[in-house]
Design a protein around this motif. Structure first.
Motif, PDB file in Angstrom:
ATOM      1  N   GLY A 144      -9.812   8.974  -5.488  1.00 24.44           N
ATOM      2  CA  GLY A 144      -8.786   9.524  -6.379  1.00 24.44           C
ATOM      3  C   GLY A 144      -8.169  10.813  -5.869  1.00 24.44           C
ATOM      4  N   SER A 145      -8.724  11.394  -4.800  1.00 22.40           N
ATOM      5  CA  SER A 145      -8.120  12.607  -4.232  1.00 22.40           C
ATOM      6  C   SER A 145      -6.756  12.269  -3.647  1.00 22.40           C
ATOM      7  N   VAL A 146      -5.804  13.173  -3.853  1.00 19.47           N
ATOM      8  CA  VAL A 146      -4.478  12.994  -3.240  1.00 19.47           C
ATOM      9  C   VAL A 146      -4.211  14.216  -2.371  1.00 19.47           C
ATOM     10  N   ILE A 147      -3.970  13.971  -1.082  1.00 18.22           N
ATOM     11  CA  ILE A 147      -3.699  15.081  -0.165  1.00 18.22           C
ATOM     12  C   ILE A 147      -2.233  15.004   0.254  1.00 18.22           C
ATOM     13  N   SER A 148      -1.556  16.148   0.155  1.00 17.12           N
ATOM     14  CA  SER A 148      -0.141  16.144   0.524  1.00 17.12           C
ATOM     15  C   SER A 148       0.138  17.266   1.511  1.00 17.12           C
ATOM     16  N   GLN A 149       1.291  17.197   2.139  1.00 18.05           N
ATOM     17  CA  GLN A 149       1.757  18.299   2.981  1.00 18.05           C
ATOM     18  C   GLN A 149       3.021  18.825   2.335  1.00 18.05           C
ATOM     19  N   MET A 150       3.130  20.142   2.204  1.00 18.43           N
ATOM     20  CA  MET A 150       4.302  20.750   1.576  1.00 18.43           C
ATOM     21  C   MET A 150       4.958  21.714   2.540  1.00 18.43           C
ATOM     22  N   GLY A 151       6.181  22.057   2.260  1.00 19.04           N
ATOM     23  CA  GLY A 151       6.884  23.043   3.072  1.00 19.04           C
ATOM     24  C   GLY A 151       8.370  22.962   2.793  1.00 19.04           C
ATOM     25  N   ASN A 152       9.109  23.924   3.307  1.00 22.52           N
ATOM     26  CA  ASN A 152      10.563  23.895   3.136  1.00 22.52           C
ATOM     27  C   ASN A 152      11.141  22.655   3.809  1.00 22.52           C
ATOM     28  N   PRO A 153      12.277  22.165   3.314  1.00 17.41           N
ATOM     29  CA  PRO A 153      12.933  21.060   4.016  1.00 17.41           C
ATOM     30  C   PRO A 153      13.598  21.564   5.297  1.00 17.41           C
ATOM     31  N   ASP A 154      12.794  21.748   6.323  1.00 20.27           N
ATOM     32  CA  ASP A 154      13.258  22.308   7.603  1.00 20.27           C
ATOM     33  C   ASP A 154      12.603  21.475   8.697  1.00 20.27           C
ATOM     34  N   GLN A 189       0.840  -1.219   0.000  1.00 22.36           N
ATOM     35  CA  GLN A 189       0.000   0.000   0.000  1.00 22.36           C
ATOM     36  C   GLN A 189       0.871   1.264   0.000  1.00 22.36           C
ATOM     37  N   ILE A 190       2.191   1.055  -0.045  1.00 22.14           N
ATOM     38  CA  ILE A 190       3.085   2.219   0.015  1.00 22.14           C
ATOM     39  C   ILE A 190       3.936   2.291  -1.249  1.00 22.14           C
ATOM     40  N   GLN A 191       3.808   3.395  -1.953  1.00 21.73           N
ATOM     41  CA  GLN A 191       4.592   3.602  -3.181  1.00 21.73           C
ATOM     42  C   GLN A 191       5.689   4.622  -2.872  1.00 21.73           C
ATOM     43  N   ILE A 192       6.931   4.248  -3.152  1.00 20.64           N
ATOM     44  CA  ILE A 192       8.024   5.210  -2.960  1.00 20.64           C
ATOM     45  C   ILE A 192       8.143   6.065  -4.219  1.00 20.64           C
ATOM     46  N   VAL A 193       8.205   7.378  -4.016  1.00 21.29           N
ATOM     47  CA  VAL A 193       8.261   8.328  -5.135  1.00 21.29           C
ATOM     48  C   VAL A 193       9.484   9.225  -4.945  1.00 21.29           C
ATOM     49  N   VAL A 194      10.397   9.209  -5.893  1.00 25.35           N
ATOM     50  CA  VAL A 194      11.548  10.113  -5.787  1.00 25.35           C
ATOM     51  C   VAL A 194      11.104  11.513  -6.235  1.00 25.35           C
ATOM     52  N   HIS A 195      11.337  12.465  -5.345  1.00 23.00           N
ATOM     53  CA  HIS A 195      10.903  13.851  -5.583  1.00 23.00           C
ATOM     54  C   HIS A 195      12.078  14.743  -5.162  1.00 23.00           C
ATOM     55  N   PRO A 196      12.939  15.088  -6.131  1.00 24.50           N
ATOM     56  CA  PRO A 196      14.234  15.703  -5.788  1.00 24.50           C
ATOM     57  C   PRO A 196      14.130  17.050  -5.083  1.00 24.50           C
ATOM     58  N   GLU A 197      13.035  17.780  -5.235  1.00 29.47           N
ATOM     59  CA  GLU A 197      12.966  19.123  -4.618  1.00 29.47           C
ATOM     60  C   GLU A 197      12.687  19.075  -3.115  1.00 29.47           C
ATOM     61  N   SER A 198      12.223  17.928  -2.592  1.00 30.50           N
ATOM     62  CA  SER A 198      11.877  17.790  -1.160  1.00 30.50           C
ATOM     63  C   SER A 198      10.956  18.905  -0.667  1.00 30.50           C
ATOM     64  N   MET A 199       9.954  19.228  -1.436  1.00 35.10           N
ATOM     65  CA  MET A 199       8.980  20.241  -1.009  1.00 35.10           C
ATOM     66  C   MET A 199       7.664  19.586  -0.614  1.00 35.10           C
ATOM     67  N   ILE A 200       7.297  18.524  -1.372  1.00 33.20           N
ATOM     68  CA  ILE A 200       6.172  17.683  -0.950  1.00 33.20           C
ATOM     69  C   ILE A 200       6.777  16.622  -0.050  1.00 33.20           C
ATOM     70  N   HIS A 201       6.248  16.469   1.154  1.00 40.15           N
ATOM     71  CA  HIS A 201       6.918  15.570   2.108  1.00 40.15           C
ATOM     72  C   HIS A 201       6.269  14.193   2.192  1.00 40.15           C
ATOM     73  N   SER A 202       5.239  13.970   1.423  1.00 37.47           N
ATOM     74  CA  SER A 202       4.548  12.687   1.214  1.00 37.47           C
ATOM     75  C   SER A 202       3.084  12.964   0.930  1.00 37.47           C
ATOM     76  N   MET A 203       2.364  11.933   0.468  1.00 33.29           N
ATOM     77  CA  MET A 203       0.971  12.136   0.051  1.00 33.29           C
ATOM     78  C   MET A 203       0.129  10.934   0.470  1.00 33.29           C
ATOM     79  N   VAL A 204      -1.169  11.197   0.592  1.00 34.33           N
ATOM     80  CA  VAL A 204      -2.118  10.113   0.864  1.00 34.33           C
ATOM     81  C   VAL A 204      -3.166  10.132  -0.237  1.00 34.33           C
ATOM     82  N   GLU A 205      -3.344   8.977  -0.886  1.00 34.64           N
ATOM     83  CA  GLU A 205      -4.348   8.877  -1.950  1.00 34.64           C
ATOM     84  C   GLU A 205      -5.589   8.188  -1.396  1.00 34.64           C
ATOM     85  N   TYR A 206      -6.740   8.796  -1.653  1.00 35.14           N
ATOM     86  CA  TYR A 206      -8.022   8.276  -1.165  1.00 35.14           C
ATOM     87  C   TYR A 206      -8.719   7.455  -2.245  1.00 35.14           C
ATOM     88  N   VAL A 207      -9.726   6.686  -1.855  1.00 38.62           N
ATOM     89  CA  VAL A 207     -10.401   5.797  -2.817  1.00 38.62           C
ATOM     90  C   VAL A 207     -11.122   6.559  -3.928  1.00 38.62           C
TER      91      VAL A 207
END
Ligand code: NDP
Length: 392
Positions: free
Chosen positions: A260-270, A240-258
């Motif tokens: 099709g909505s995808v909710i993510s948290q973003m922010g500086n790498p701090d 149930q976990i897909q690893i996604v390479v995202h070089p900018e490190s601004m999206i810190h991970s996402m949750v996909e709902y049944v």
């Protein structure tokens, strides 16, 4: 006032935590600070924060600290060793425990905090990787709160429905997208990876972190450990976990709902952002971060992870699928291999080889008790050290 015990006060997460706490001294009070051997830094921190307790892992470091604090912070009681760490993590005056010791050394004090029913702010992913079910059971039994500090898991936590603990499917979650920066060697070929040095490995493009996690990030074992961590924290299957390479490190991970909505948290790498989130939760408070400049970020890229060049990802997935003591063996072998690499005693590409051989040679056991886990950890370290000698 909320009482804080900061395990691993002299490290990178320790620095970020103290920075956040310094902005909110009207809310938080440091009850205990701990370190391994950095006595001069502990002297400074004790002078500044005047904790009730300071713990050093070694007795001799504790003696040195005690002498220096006599005049500078006489009210601070100095303790030593694992017993000292466990004691401060469970003190009645402590409400929140920041678990930020690196590696397996953090397991017993983090478990002590869980048993004592504290709010556990979990940075020390190795503790959960090693003890998995046992750790989660302790949290449940004591009524402790477990809040993830790893930026990815904190992002998942923020993107999950509030009732995710009743099961991902029941809560309408289809899958978790666990992001990875790809580390400093993301674009290197296998050939180029043969000759990379510890200095290159610890120079992370986006994050400032301790040496061990920086090497884990370069080998992508960090993502492997995080996959295991996410399985336990969110009761998810590896599939149930897909690893996604995202070089900018601004999206810190996402949750996909049944739906099709995808909710993510973003922010500086701090790291102050997830730390402030977990400390203030369910409220919010200033972390010191100035906020992201979305126009400067401009582009977000996503790539598939490459298990050929980064076999640690496969090894971690296989370990959590095998279950039992396999993740503890994986973790122990990785710690031994990373230390050898940092001391120039092992080539970078031999890190996964040491881990794979150790996993092959270990007898798979049910992680039925802490003693079984700790025995396996010890045995795996002996085996891994043999393979380091062969491959180094
Ligand atoms: P650091 O190496 O910077 O700091 C580690 C801390 O643990 C130091 O305070 C160190 O003391 C202490 N320590 C080391 N060995 C022992 C021991 N045997 N007994 C007691 N204390 C010990 O690590 P980080 O802060 O980077 O990482 C800490 C944890 O947080 C790791 O598990 C890491 O995976 C996790 N994490 C870190 C992130 C980051 O951005 N740095 C992000 C997400 C998770 P001393 O200084 O005296 O050696």
């Amino acid at each position: 006032m909320i009482g804080i015990c900061l395990l691993g006060a002299t490290g990178s997460i320790g620095d970020s935590t103290l920075d956040v706490i310094s902005r909110h001294t009207d809310h938080y009070r440091i009850i205990a600070l701990t370190a391994n051997s950095q006595t001069p830094k502990m002297v400074k921190l004790c002078q500044q924060f005047k904790p009730d307790y300071a713990v050093m892992a070694s007795e001799s470091a504790a003696e040195t600290l005690q002498k220096q604090l006599k005049a500078l912070s006489p009210s601070t009681q100095v303790l030593s060793g694992t017993a000292g760490l466990e004691r401060v993590a469970a003190l009645p005056s402590v409400d929140y425990v920041m678990a930020a010791i690196v590696g397996a050394a953090g397991l017993l004090p983090t478990l002590a905090a869980a048993r004592a029913g504290k709010r556990v702010l979990l940075a020390n992913k190795e503790a959960l990787v090693m003890s998995g079910r046992l750790f989660m059971d302790e949290i449940q039994r004591s009524g402790a709160e477990l809040l993830p500090i790893d930026s990815e898991h904190n992002a998942i936590f923020q993107s999950m429905p509030v009732d995710f603990s009743r099961g991902l499917a029941a809560a309408g979650v289809r899958r978790i997208l666990l992001t990875a920066s790809g580390g400093p060697f993301r674009t290197k070929t296998l050939d180029q990876l043969q000759s990379v040095t510890p200095e290159q490995a610890i120079a992370h493009p986006n994050w400032v972190m301790g040496r061990k996690i920086s090497v884990d990030s370069a080998s992508m074992m960090n993502k492997g450990l995080e996959l295991i961590e996410a399985c336990w924290l969110f009761d998810a299957k590896p599939s149930q976990i897909q690893i996604v390479v995202h070089p900018e490190s601004m999206i810190h991970s996402m949750v996909e709902y049944v739906d099709g909505s995808v909710i993510s948290q973003m922010g500086n790498p701090d790291m102050r952002i997830p730390i402030a989130h977990a400390m203030a939760w369910p409220e919010r408070m200033d972390s010191g971060d100035q906020g992201m400049n979305i126009f400067e970020v401009a582009q977000l890229n996503f790539e598939k992870a490459d298990e050929q060049r980064f076999p640690c990802l496969r090894l971690a997935r296989e370990a959590i699928e095998a279950g039992g003591t396999s993740p503890a063996v994986l973790n122990a072998a990785n710690e031994v291999a990373v230390e050898a690499f940092l001391e120039n005693g092992l080539p970078f590409l031999a890190i996964p080889q040491v881990i794979e051989k150790t996993l092959e040679q270990s007898t798979h056991k049910r992680a039925s008790s802490l003693d079984v886990i700790l025995d396996e950890d010890r045995e795996a370290r002996v085996l891994a050290a043999q393979f380091v000698r062969q491959l180094g």
